[in-house]
Design a protein around this motif. Sequence first.
Motif, PDB file in Angstrom:
ATOM      1  N   ARG A   1       0.862  -1.201  -0.081  1.00  0.00           N
ATOM      2  CA  ARG A   1      -0.150  -0.264   0.027  1.00  0.00           C
ATOM      3  C   ARG A   1       0.777   1.162   0.019  1.00  0.00           C
ATOM      4  N   GLU A   2       1.990   1.323   0.791  1.00  0.00           N
ATOM      5  CA  GLU A   2       2.743   2.511   0.876  1.00  0.00           C
ATOM      6  C   GLU A   2       3.724   2.520  -0.386  1.00  0.00           C
ATOM      7  N   HIS A   3       4.192   1.572  -0.989  1.00  0.00           N
ATOM      8  CA  HIS A   3       4.772   1.772  -2.172  1.00  0.00           C
ATOM      9  C   HIS A   3       3.954   2.323  -3.298  1.00  0.00           C
ATOM     10  N   ALA A   4       2.707   1.849  -3.173  1.00  0.00           N
ATOM     11  CA  ALA A   4       1.634   2.379  -4.279  1.00  0.00           C
ATOM     12  C   ALA A   4       1.582   3.879  -3.986  1.00  0.00           C
ATOM     13  N   LEU A   5       1.461   4.124  -2.669  1.00  0.00           N
ATOM     14  CA  LEU A   5       1.016   5.811  -2.151  1.00  0.00           C
ATOM     15  C   LEU A   5       2.157   6.301  -2.767  1.00  0.00           C
ATOM     16  N   ALA A   6       3.590   5.953  -2.227  1.00  0.00           N
ATOM     17  CA  ALA A   6       4.640   6.758  -2.572  1.00  0.00           C
ATOM     18  C   ALA A   6       4.652   6.962  -4.149  1.00  0.00           C
ATOM     19  N   TRP A   7       4.446   5.941  -4.853  1.00  0.00           N
ATOM     20  CA  TRP A   7       4.559   6.229  -6.341  1.00  0.00           C
ATOM     21  C   TRP A   7       3.463   7.251  -6.815  1.00  0.00           C
ATOM     22  N   LYS A   8       2.241   7.325  -6.294  1.00  0.00           N
ATOM     23  CA  LYS A   8       1.318   8.289  -6.443  1.00  0.00           C
ATOM     24  C   LYS A   8       1.701   9.523  -6.172  1.00  0.00           C
ATOM     25  N   LEU A   9       1.984   9.698  -4.842  1.00  0.00           N
ATOM     26  CA  LEU A   9       2.364  10.958  -4.045  1.00  0.00           C
ATOM     27  C   LEU A   9       3.539  11.846  -4.935  1.00  0.00           C
ATOM     28  N   SER A  10       4.277  10.868  -5.253  1.00  0.00           N
ATOM     29  CA  SER A  10       5.743  11.456  -5.764  1.00  0.00           C
ATOM     30  C   SER A  10       5.597  12.052  -7.080  1.00  0.00           C
ATOM     31  N   GLN A  11       4.253  11.706  -7.768  1.00  0.00           N
ATOM     32  CA  GLN A  11       3.863  12.380  -8.981  1.00  0.00           C
ATOM     33  C   GLN A  11       3.363  13.818  -9.046  1.00  0.00           C
ATOM     34  N   SER A  12       2.796  14.082  -7.554  1.00  0.00           N
ATOM     35  CA  SER A  12       2.276  15.483  -7.344  1.00  0.00           C
ATOM     36  C   SER A  12       3.205  16.508  -7.633  1.00  0.00           C
ATOM     37  N   PRO A  13       2.698  17.713  -8.146  1.00  0.00           N
ATOM     38  CA  PRO A  13       3.569  18.780  -8.190  1.00  0.00           C
ATOM     39  C   PRO A  13       3.765  19.574  -6.780  1.00  0.00           C
ATOM     40  N   HIS A  14       2.912  19.035  -5.676  1.00  0.00           N
ATOM     41  CA  HIS A  14       3.207  19.332  -4.428  1.00  0.00           C
ATOM     42  C   HIS A  14       4.251  18.613  -3.547  1.00  0.00           C
ATOM     43  N   CYS A  15       4.528  17.698  -4.243  1.00  0.00           N
ATOM     44  CA  CYS A  15       5.750  17.065  -3.369  1.00  0.00           C
ATOM     45  C   CYS A  15       7.226  17.365  -4.152  1.00  0.00           C
ATOM     46  N   GLU A  16       7.869  17.739  -3.327  1.00  0.00           N
ATOM     47  CA  GLU A  16       9.105  18.442  -3.412  1.00  0.00           C
ATOM     48  C   GLU A  16      10.123  17.280  -3.080  1.00  0.00           C
ATOM     49  N   GLN A  17       9.903  16.717  -1.860  1.00  0.00           N
ATOM     50  CA  GLN A  17      10.789  15.557  -0.970  1.00  0.00           C
ATOM     51  C   GLN A  17       9.794  14.697  -0.610  1.00  0.00           C
ATOM     52  N   LEU A  18       9.869  13.606  -1.011  1.00  0.00           N
ATOM     53  CA  LEU A  18       9.114  12.453  -0.228  1.00  0.00           C
ATOM     54  C   LEU A  18      10.289  11.544   0.773  1.00  0.00           C
ATOM     55  N   ILE A  19       9.963  11.355   1.904  1.00  0.00           N
ATOM     56  CA  ILE A  19      10.649  10.687   2.815  1.00  0.00           C
ATOM     57  C   ILE A  19       9.652   9.344   3.257  1.00  0.00           C
ATOM     58  N   CYS A  20      10.139   8.363   3.639  1.00  0.00           N
ATOM     59  CA  CYS A  20       9.187   7.161   3.960  1.00  0.00           C
ATOM     60  C   CYS A  20       9.851   6.498   5.243  1.00  0.00           C
ATOM     61  N   ALA A  21       8.905   6.378   6.392  1.00  0.00           N
ATOM     62  CA  ALA A  21       9.412   5.668   7.432  1.00  0.00           C
ATOM     63  C   ALA A  21       8.522   4.352   7.800  1.00  0.00           C
ATOM     64  N   PRO A  22       9.006   2.859   7.580  1.00  0.00           N
ATOM     65  CA  PRO A  22      10.425   2.893   7.407  1.00  0.00           C
ATOM     66  C   PRO A  22      10.593   2.549   5.783  1.00  0.00           C
TER      67      PRO A  22
END
Length: 434
Positions: free
Chosen positions: A11-32
């Motif tokens: 779920r989080e890999h899918a969310l990371a993939w989607k969020l990272s495409q947003s113009p609002h996302c300058e840096q994406l950090i994921c824990a863990p």
Amino acid sequence: MKILLVGSGGREHALAWKLSQSPHCEQLICAPGNAGICEIADCVNIATDDIVGLVDFALSEAVSFVVVGPEIPLALGLVDELLAKGIAVFGPSERAAMLESSKAFTKDFCTRHNIPTAKYDVFTNMEDAVAYLDEMSAPYVIKADGLAAGKGVVIAQTKADAEVELGEFFSGKFGDASACVVIEEFMAGHEISFFALADGKTVLPLCEAQDHKRAYDGDLGPNTGGMGAYSPVPGFDGPGFDDKRRIMDEILVPTVRGMAAEGYPFTGVLFAGLMMTADGPKLIEYNVRFGDPECQVLVRRMDTDLLELMILASKGKLADAPAVKWHSDSVVNVVMAAQGYPGPYTKGETIKGTDAADMQDGVQVFHAGTVRGDDGVLRSAGGRVLNITASGNTIEQAVARAYTALDDAIIWPGGFVRRDIAKQALHNNKDQKQ
Ligand code: AMP
Ligand code: GLY
């Protein structure tokens, strides 16, 4: 914006993939995170239940927005702690997360707000629970009140079996989670999951998905977190049906209104597990986050900036949200798990071919329990390990693409999959065409 995503599953890999495409996302950090997430985000080794660690990190790194994937940190109050420190976050408060963390709370809430669900009662001792069985008829549905990783429900075919199960629940089968037990009426019908976003007042419907909870083909074997999913679901809300409107009007909207009226406004994802009965949709249970693996198919279908919707939700401004757009494709997800899952399984096995699978038409692999060693080798590190998602013009094409990628590209002898993901949908499609 600097975004912190909490979680480490598919779920989080899918969310990371989607969020990272947003113009609002300058840096994406994921824990863990996991090996797949580390390819598109900066991963930091803080556990999802380490609330103090997560809040301290968000403060020290000046994170501007937090997205919480799994239920445990929500039930532990991560959202409340972040808000207290002035950090914006998408997800429900600890109290609002009770819609998932306490089945007894949710059932009583449904009664107070006239939300259709199975007849039930709540028990904390064996004697009263056994007496209630006499008022019900087989099969008996017995549920642990608290969080039990999707495994706290037993459907007993006879009263004798139900009594044995109740004995086990009250003697701590699920620890504290089963000190309180819900017994409810069995509902016949077709099960479906429906997802919506909420901002405390407004509900924005997303879409439906179908998951496959049992470990083996033919819906046999133990319950798991989910072995596959697909969306859209053929037949859902089809011509002559009013499924989506009824789910919104009779279940989701009254829930969000009721939570606000009771003083626990709900912000986040509302994931309704529903039984489509002859009398209309009835609530089986709520989850307060995206489903895993349902999220994987949902984000691949979504043609709208999810991060923007989450930011609007956190500000209480979902009423201003753009209409959510969806690709016309069908999407299927086949989970590859370690032999033995959901029981004991081996970790540390070498996996090859995920990049080759990714290169096939419509295919995208989302990682779950994976790590990449210093030697660059990808290894298994959990029960559910890979999600092979595929899109197609039809569900038949999506299914064929997912299994072809799996068989042709992925090399992991210690893994297993269900071979019948979306088979029911293929049958339904055929029936509709005849
Ligand atoms: P839950 O964790 O509440 O979603 O329950 C797990 C599974 O048990 C559901 O996905 C259903 O397949 C089944 N189930 C739960 N409650 C009922 C019910 N009242 N009637 C029929 N099946 C149920
Ligand atoms: N796939 C079901 C869940 O995430 O709870």
